[in-house]
Design an enzyme around this catalytic site. Structure first.
Site, short mmCIF file in Angstrom:
data_model
loop_
_atom_site.label_atom_id
_atom_site.label_comp_id
_atom_site.label_asym_id
_atom_site.label_seq_id
_atom_site.Cartn_x
_atom_site.Cartn_y
_atom_site.Cartn_z
N HIS A 1 -3.73 6.85 3.18
CA HIS A 1 -4.07 5.59 2.53
C HIS A 1 -5.47 5.17 2.98
O HIS A 1 -5.80 5.26 4.16
CB HIS A 1 -3.03 4.53 2.91
CG HIS A 1 -3.41 3.15 2.51
ND1 HIS A 1 -3.84 2.85 1.23
CD2 HIS A 1 -3.46 1.98 3.21
CE1 HIS A 1 -4.12 1.56 1.16
NE2 HIS A 1 -3.91 1.01 2.35
N ASN B 1 -10.11 -0.48 -0.23
CA ASN B 1 -8.65 -0.38 -0.16
C ASN B 1 -8.07 -0.88 -1.48
O ASN B 1 -8.17 -2.06 -1.79
CB ASN B 1 -8.17 -1.23 1.03
CG ASN B 1 -6.65 -1.20 1.19
OD1 ASN B 1 -5.92 -0.73 0.32
ND2 ASN B 1 -6.18 -1.71 2.31
N CYS C 1 0.82 -1.23 0.00
CA CYS C 1 0.00 0.00 0.00
C CYS C 1 0.85 1.26 0.00
O CYS C 1 0.37 2.33 -0.39
CB CYS C 1 -0.92 0.01 1.21
SG CYS C 1 -1.96 -1.44 1.27
#
Ligand code: UT7
Length: 330
Positions: free
Chosen positions: A254, A284, A113
């Site tokens: 994020h 996500n 990520c």
């Protein structure tokens, strides 16, 4: 000479996987997912779309908004944990070819990520050292290709998509990438892991039968470390640059879980109107999450040239990072 964030683009697949769809697939409820994650739906790529297809669409937009020609790009960096091919060729090479660019530096990076912030850091270093003039960075993921849709603890979280940016040169500090910090701790490598298919557990019938090709996550443990690490990291970068939350126009974390974002924003005194949120619609999307969020804010007219963005990320590795970036798309 400074490096500068010249443009943003993104590609969001039109197919959506909703919480209601997931209710039919695993033992979960729309209410549980919304309450624990803030997610409503996630974009999912078509079966015949690979990560490079998503990346290519985002890259085309980023290049056209930068005012440059594709021939001006002298490096392509793709951050992904779902490359088209496990080992080679890199997704960056495939995207460069699809764009019609060759004979330039092209490579992938693997920082889960945190990949986009890592790529931004590499682009900054390339440009400020004078090695490159215009670097195309991409965060692109087909997470649906590594998600186990029988595992309710992970399949509710992830979506597919891509975001891209062109990083170029500027002589003005107020158009620059002010600072970036990236870090890692490999002792937590089993917190987010795809155990099978690499050299540690090469792909066999047994690894496939045991589902080792799928992403596994220690969600709750990761959650706690994420909140503490993200908060500490942002405090450090703000302090180092003599800035406070008031100096930041948009905080772009994020997009892993609304509860993580809420908790970090509160600890850092960021009012929610400064916090960029896309987790509800995108879930996500790993390395694509931050550039997709920047693009969403840009396309909704909120993000303007000259705004100071604070990026903050956390993911598998473990890896994390933060960046202070003036948005300089003209
Ligand atoms: O992007 C990289 C970084 N990733 C992250 O930062 C993700 C961090 N983790 C998370 O977002 C959260 O930990 C999750 C959303 C994955 C899970 O939320 P949680 O509040 O940490 O739940 P938990 O794992 O502590 O589980 C609580 C309960 C458990 O049941 P018991 O043991 O209390 O009976 C789980 O089995 O919730 C259960 N559960 C579910 N229930 C309904 C877990 N997943 C589900 C589900 N639906 N999908």
């Amino acid at each position: 000479m400074y490096s500068s964030f010249k443009s943003i683009g993104a590609y969001i697949p039109s197919k959506k996987l909703t919480n209601k769809d997931l209710e039919k697939m695993v033992d979960t409820t729309d209410e549980w997912i919304k309450q624990r994650t803030g997610i409503d739906e996630r974009p999912i790529a078509e079966d015949n779309q690979s990560t490079s297809d998503l990346a290519y669409e985002a890259a085309k937009i980023a290049i056209s908004r930068s005012g440059l020609e594709k021939e001006d790009i002298d490096a392509v960096i793709c951050a992904t944990i779902t490359p088209d091919f496990l080992c080679m060729p890199s997704t960056a090479c495939v995207v460069a070819d699809k764009l019609g660019i060759s004979h330039i530096t092209a490579f992938d990076i693997s920082a889960a990520c945190s990949g986009f912030v890592y790529a931004l850091n590499i682009a900054k270093a390339f440009i400020e050292s004078g090695m490159k003039k215009n670097v195309l960075i991409i965060g692109a993921e087909k997470m649906s290709s590594i998600v186990d849709y029988r595992d309710r603890t992970t399949c509710i979280l992830f979506g597919d998509g891509a975001g891209a940016a062109v990083i170029g040169v500027s002589d003005k500090k107020e158009e620059s990438i002010l600072d970036i910090h990236t870090s890692s701790d490999g002792s937590y490598r089993d917190f987010l892991i795809t155990p099978g298919g690499g050299s540690k557990n090469p792909c066999t019938q047994e690894t496939i039968d045991n589902g080792l090709q799928y992403l596994k996550m220690k969600g709750n443990e990761t959650f706690k470390i994420a909140v503490n690490t993200l908060t500490k990291d942002v405090k450090n970068i703000l302090e180092k640059n003599s800035l406070s939350s008031e100096d930041i126009d948009f905080f772009i974390p994020h997009q892993a879980n609304l509860r993580i974002i809420d908790s970090v924003a509160k600890k850092l005194d960021f009012p929610m109107e400064k916090v960029v949120l896309t987790v509800e619609k995108y879930g996500n999307t790993s390395a694509a999450s931050i550039p997709m969020a920047i693009n969403n804010w840009y396309e909704s007219g909120k993000l303007k040239s000259g705004n100071l963005m604070l990026l903050d990320t956390f993911g598998g590795g473990l890896t994390w990072g933060s960046a202070l970036v003036y948005f300089s798309q003209k």
